[in-house]
Design an enzyme around this catalytic site. Structure first.
Site, mmCIF file in Angstrom:
data_model
loop_
_atom_site.group_PDB
_atom_site.id
_atom_site.type_symbol
_atom_site.label_atom_id
_atom_site.label_comp_id
_atom_site.label_asym_id
_atom_site.label_seq_id
_atom_site.Cartn_x
_atom_site.Cartn_y
_atom_site.Cartn_z
ATOM 1 C CB SER A 78 -0.927 -0.007 1.219
ATOM 2 O OG SER A 78 -1.642 1.208 1.320
ATOM 3 C CD GLN A 86 -1.581 9.317 11.669
ATOM 4 O OE1 GLN A 86 -1.450 8.115 11.867
ATOM 5 N NE2 GLN A 86 -2.457 10.053 12.308
ATOM 6 C CD GLU A 107 8.531 -0.840 16.426
ATOM 7 O OE1 GLU A 107 9.230 -1.859 16.310
ATOM 8 O OE2 GLU A 107 8.331 -0.264 17.507
ATOM 9 N NE ARG A 109 1.541 5.018 10.930
ATOM 10 C CZ ARG A 109 1.514 6.068 11.751
ATOM 11 N NH1 ARG A 109 1.794 7.269 11.280
ATOM 12 N NH2 ARG A 109 1.212 5.912 13.016
ATOM 13 C CD GLU A 140 0.455 4.496 16.929
ATOM 14 O OE1 GLU A 140 0.297 4.465 15.700
ATOM 15 O OE2 GLU A 140 0.964 3.555 17.569
ATOM 16 N NE ARG A 144 -1.675 1.554 15.112
ATOM 17 C CZ ARG A 144 -1.924 2.154 13.941
ATOM 18 N NH1 ARG A 144 -2.838 1.631 13.132
ATOM 19 N NH2 ARG A 144 -1.289 3.250 13.591
#
Length: 233
Positions: A78, A86, A107, A109, A140, A144
């Site tokens: 992707s 972001q 992390e 990303r 963060e 998720r």
């Protein structure tokens, strides 16, 4: 020991779920890579910089212990197609002899960008002490859904023990109810075999809380094993 997170920090309870912009406020434009390579000092703003992927190291406060390699590969594809939407959040590394920057948030990303072969990633470099870095890393990841119950439990316990916070203070910092934090921390007291079942997803957090009422030791481990094998509710 680092000082506890000061009370004047922004209230995470109101910001949980708003992502990086919720923690840092408005994000400014991207600064040239050359400024970073020359060693320019990061400004105490939310300016986005392009940081070399090789200049970044993982966070010691990362609550996620397992990274799904298939999911990382999909994210890398992707990123190849659309880029990183972001920026990640970094701070200057505190350990000598390692990478120049340390991850605070993002992390997955960063790992996927490295896998995709990107030379740099967009990042916000902020001046954070250990307490704030640990708090933001946990917030963060709590956003998720795939963060495991034991990962959350150990992260919350570490937040309390490392920085001398009560469970009520930790709950306030990360935007959770105190009862939720208490229940999560309590499951770290279960036997290693039971914690591994929770880690693997064979038992849920609800199972873990119920098992806390059973006598500790082999009897509780056996009960947990039967619950997992027979898929008890």
């Amino acid at each position: 020991m680092s000082q506890p997170i000061p009370s004047e920090t922004a209230a995470p309870r109101k910001r949980l779920g708003r992502g990086l912009s919720g923690l840092l406020g408005e994000i400014a434009g991207v600064e040239p890579l050359s400024d970073v390579v020359r060693g320019a000092q990061p400004q105490p703003t939310t300016t986005i910089r392009e940081i070399p992927t090789t200049s970044i190291g993982p966070s010691p406060f990362q609550p996620r212990r397992v990274f799904d390699q298939d999911a990382l590969a999909r994210l890398a594809e992707s990123i190849k197609a659309a880029g990183i939407m972001q920026p990640i959040l970094l701070r200057r590394a505190t350990a000598a002899g390692g990478p120049e920057f340390e991850l605070v948030a993002g992390e997955r990303r960063w790992r996927a960008a490295t896998l995709a072969g990107l030379a740099t990633v967009p990042a916000v470099v902020s001046e954070l002490d250990d307490a704030r870095a640990a708090q933001w890393a946990l917030i963060e990841n709590l956003q998720r859904q795939d963060l495991g119950a034991m990962e959350r439990a150990w992260a919350l316990r570490g937040l309390c023990e490392r920085f001398g916070l009560t469970q009520a203070q930790a709950a306030e910092r990360v935007g959770l109810d105190r009862t939720t934090v208490t229940n999560l921390i309590r499951v770290t007291e279960l036997e290693a075999e039971v914690r591994e079942m929770l880690d693997r997803g064979e038992l849920s957090l609800g199972h873990g809380k119920a098992l806390l009422a059973a006598p500790p030791g082999p009897e509780r481990v056996g009960l947990a094993s039967r619950a997992a094998a027979q898929r008890w509710s």
